[in-house]
Design a protein around this motif. Structure first.
Motif, PDB file in Angstrom:
ATOM      1  N   LEU A  67      13.880   6.837  21.862  1.00 29.06           N
ATOM      2  CA  LEU A  67      15.175   7.081  21.207  1.00 29.06           C
ATOM      3  C   LEU A  67      15.135   6.650  19.734  1.00 29.06           C
ATOM      4  N   ALA A  68      14.466   5.560  19.475  1.00 30.79           N
ATOM      5  CA  ALA A  68      14.333   5.109  18.081  1.00 30.79           C
ATOM      6  C   ALA A  68      13.565   6.147  17.267  1.00 30.79           C
ATOM      7  N   GLY A  69      12.468   6.620  17.833  1.00 31.54           N
ATOM      8  CA  GLY A  69      11.655   7.616  17.129  1.00 31.54           C
ATOM      9  C   GLY A  69      12.431   8.897  16.881  1.00 31.54           C
TER      10      GLY A  69
ATOM     11  N   SER B 198       0.787  -6.420  24.685  1.00 36.05           N
ATOM     12  CA  SER B 198       0.808  -5.438  25.777  1.00 36.05           C
ATOM     13  C   SER B 198      -0.267  -4.380  25.636  1.00 36.05           C
ATOM     14  N   MET B 199      -0.371  -3.592  26.699  1.00 38.14           N
ATOM     15  CA  MET B 199      -1.195  -2.385  26.656  1.00 38.14           C
ATOM     16  C   MET B 199      -0.260  -1.199  26.919  1.00 38.14           C
ATOM     17  N   THR B 200      -0.318  -0.214  26.043  1.00 36.62           N
ATOM     18  CA  THR B 200       0.488   1.000  26.227  1.00 36.62           C
ATOM     19  C   THR B 200      -0.185   1.851  27.300  1.00 36.62           C
ATOM     20  N   LEU B 201       0.641   2.498  28.143  1.00 35.39           N
ATOM     21  CA  LEU B 201       0.100   3.247  29.281  1.00 35.39           C
ATOM     22  C   LEU B 201       0.238   4.759  29.114  1.00 35.39           C
ATOM     23  N   ASP B 202      -0.852   5.443  29.362  1.00 37.14           N
ATOM     24  CA  ASP B 202      -0.881   6.889  29.168  1.00 37.14           C
ATOM     25  C   ASP B 202       0.020   7.649  30.159  1.00 37.14           C
ATOM     26  N   LYS B 203       0.009   7.238  31.424  1.00 39.56           N
ATOM     27  CA  LYS B 203       0.649   8.052  32.473  1.00 39.56           C
ATOM     28  C   LYS B 203       2.170   7.966  32.528  1.00 39.56           C
ATOM     29  N   LEU B 204       2.736   6.868  32.044  1.00 39.44           N
ATOM     30  CA  LEU B 204       4.181   6.662  32.186  1.00 39.44           C
ATOM     31  C   LEU B 204       4.862   6.761  30.829  1.00 39.44           C
ATOM     32  N   TYR B 205       5.842   7.640  30.738  1.00 36.04           N
ATOM     33  CA  TYR B 205       6.459   7.846  29.421  1.00 36.04           C
ATOM     34  C   TYR B 205       7.876   8.412  29.536  1.00 36.04           C
ATOM     35  N   THR B 206       8.540   8.442  28.404  1.00 36.76           N
ATOM     36  CA  THR B 206       9.898   8.995  28.309  1.00 36.76           C
ATOM     37  C   THR B 206       9.920  10.043  27.204  1.00 36.76           C
ATOM     38  N   ASP B 207      10.543  11.173  27.472  1.00 41.29           N
ATOM     39  CA  ASP B 207      10.773  12.202  26.443  1.00 41.29           C
ATOM     40  C   ASP B 207      12.260  12.215  26.120  1.00 41.29           C
ATOM     41  N   THR B 208      12.583  12.110  24.847  1.00 42.61           N
ATOM     42  CA  THR B 208      13.994  12.045  24.459  1.00 42.61           C
ATOM     43  C   THR B 208      14.315  12.994  23.312  1.00 42.61           C
ATOM     44  N   MET B 209      15.427  13.699  23.481  1.00 40.24           N
ATOM     45  CA  MET B 209      15.951  14.566  22.423  1.00 40.24           C
ATOM     46  C   MET B 209      17.243  13.952  21.923  1.00 40.24           C
ATOM     47  N   VAL B 210      17.397  13.926  20.609  1.00 44.94           N
ATOM     48  CA  VAL B 210      18.690  13.522  20.068  1.00 44.94           C
ATOM     49  C   VAL B 210      19.112  14.531  19.004  1.00 44.94           C
ATOM     50  N   VAL B 211      20.396  14.850  19.024  1.00 48.77           N
ATOM     51  CA  VAL B 211      20.946  15.716  17.986  1.00 48.77           C
ATOM     52  C   VAL B 211      22.248  15.090  17.484  1.00 48.77           C
ATOM     53  N   PHE B 212      22.335  14.956  16.176  1.00 53.47           N
ATOM     54  CA  PHE B 212      23.563  14.442  15.542  1.00 53.47           C
ATOM     55  C   PHE B 212      24.340  15.641  15.007  1.00 53.47           C
ATOM     56  N   ASP B 213      25.663  15.617  15.182  1.00 55.40           N
ATOM     57  CA  ASP B 213      26.451  16.770  14.724  1.00 55.40           C
ATOM     58  C   ASP B 213      27.851  16.302  14.320  1.00 55.40           C
ATOM     59  N   ASP B 214      28.308  16.801  13.202  1.00 49.24           N
ATOM     60  CA  ASP B 214      29.646  16.454  12.708  1.00 49.24           C
ATOM     61  C   ASP B 214      30.757  16.862  13.655  1.00 49.24           C
ATOM     62  N   SER B 215      30.490  17.884  14.451  1.00 46.50           N
ATOM     63  CA  SER B 215      31.547  18.408  15.321  1.00 46.50           C
ATOM     64  C   SER B 215      31.700  17.610  16.623  1.00 46.50           C
TER      65      SER B 215
END
Ligand code: ADP
Ligand code: DP6
Ligand code: CO
Length: 330
Positions: free
Chosen positions: A114-116, A35-52
């Motif tokens: 999400l993996a990152g 494949s070719m990775t594309l500059d213009k299209l992307y996803t931003d993801t935040m994840v936080v793990f918490d015991d509570s």
């Protein structure tokens, strides 16, 4: 340790397609893809793990997602929890700068991001190659979005060696004009479509055989920086993949009348001496692979049939990265 991370991943468009799994649990493909990775299209993801947290929660584009979507995310995060030996639940917030489920590879940027983010938030320190084997189990195409430029997903022999390999940073005169024919979510997901094709299309074995040759040939074209050859192989490979679907039972196709309009426009441009080649994923949208320096000319020709908002010019994109504090919209 903060247990929280923000990561951006770009989508990628396959030039040699992945279309079919030999193992649906581990997401092992029938053939290697590129494949070719594309500059213009992307996803931003935040994840936080918490015991509570009592359970995982998932927000997409600001909207809380239902049980089905959240379960998918939980199953994916379990891979990281197992690796870390933790039971902590997570909150995931994601923004797609790409239409969701429309054949523009949102699942690729989604699961790479999400993996990152899970890798950083849990302090797992997985290297990119290993991380790509995790991304793969969210969505096959996500394997390749870990890296930028041209990326091969080596089909491998088992879960541990079916990973992405960077092939070339694509920092030559390469670009893409995306014709967003229809940005609505598709009726047949990639997952269901490829399964039906593998199980019922008599054309399928021939597809796998020819994809094996195509990937060797395209790697040679990339090594030689031969744009014309790269384009020819890309267009032929995509057409063959869509052919397999017409042979499925029941038959199906992602094409729409406007897909043909875009394809014909590219063919006309080629006759006029502007090399450009089309490819389509599991959706009606057409991607025109071209020299970046000619993308504007190609866009002008497409403007005779499509409105400005449907045409996106992009250069090759980079691999996943952590977002800076200023970039953290989610
Ligand atoms: P596409 O052509 O967009 O990749 P797919 O059918 O392969 O279409 O995948 C779309 C699915 O990917 C969505 O239904 C959703 O389950 C998942 N997805 C898309 N964006 C995200 C995101 N940002 N975070 C998590 N999952 C996502
Ligand atoms: C046509 O990666 O979306 O875009 O692995 O089931 O999540 P799952 O499917 P997905 O399929 C992509 C199919 C394709 C070709 C490609 O990207 O290689
Ligand atoms: Co997808």
């Amino acid at each position: 340790m903060s247990n929280q991370a923000y990561v951006r991943a770009h989508t990628n468009i396959a030039l040699i397609k992945y279309w079919g799994k030999r193992d649906e649990i581990d997401f092992l493909p029938m053939n290697s893809s590129l494949s070719m990775t594309l500059d213009k299209l992307y996803t931003d993801t935040m994840v936080v793990f918490d015991d509570s947290f009592a359970q995982d929660s998932f927000y997409l584009n600001g909207e809380k997602q239902g049980e089905k979507e959240t379960k998918k995310i939980s199953k994916f995060l379990d891979l990281f929890r197992e690796e870390k030996k933790t039971a902590m639940r997570a909150r995931v917030e994601s923004i797609n700068h790409v239409p969701t489920a429309a054949g523009l590879a949102s699942s690729a940027s989604a699961f790479a991001a999400l993996a990152g983010a899970a890798n950083l938030a849990l302090g797992l320190d997985l290297d990119p190659q290993r991380l790509s084997t995790f991304a793969r189990r969210g969505s096959g195409s996500a394997t390749r979005s870990i890296y930028g430029g041209f990326v091969e997903w080596d089909m491998g022999t088992c879960s541990d060696d079916s990973f992405a390999v960077p092939v070339d940073d694509a920092s030559w005169d390469i670009g893409m004009v995306i014709v967003a024919v229809n940005q609505k979510a598709k009726e047949v997901s990639s997952r269901i479509g490829m399964k039906r094709t593998v199980e019922t299309s008599p054309f399928y074995p021939a597809w796998v055989e020819s994809a094996k040759k195509d990937i060797q040939d395209i790697k040679a074209a990339i090594a030689a920086k031969d744009f014309i050859r790269l384009g020819e192989i890309t267009e032929a490979n995509g057409m063959k993949m869509h052919g397999t679907m017409l042979g499925a039972e029941p038959p199906f196709s992602y094409w729409e009348p406007d897909s043909i309009v875009a394809i014909k426009t590219a063919q006309t441009l080629r006759k006029q001496g502007i090399p450009c080649y089309v490819t389509m994923d599991a959706g009606p949208n057409v991607k025109v692979l071209c020299r970046l320096s000619q993308a504007e000319t190609i866009k002008q020709a497409l403007l005779e049939h499509f409105t400005e908002d449907k045409l996106i010019i992009t250069k090759p994109g980079k691999g996943i990265r952590e977002l800076t504090a200023a970039e953290r919209a989610v």
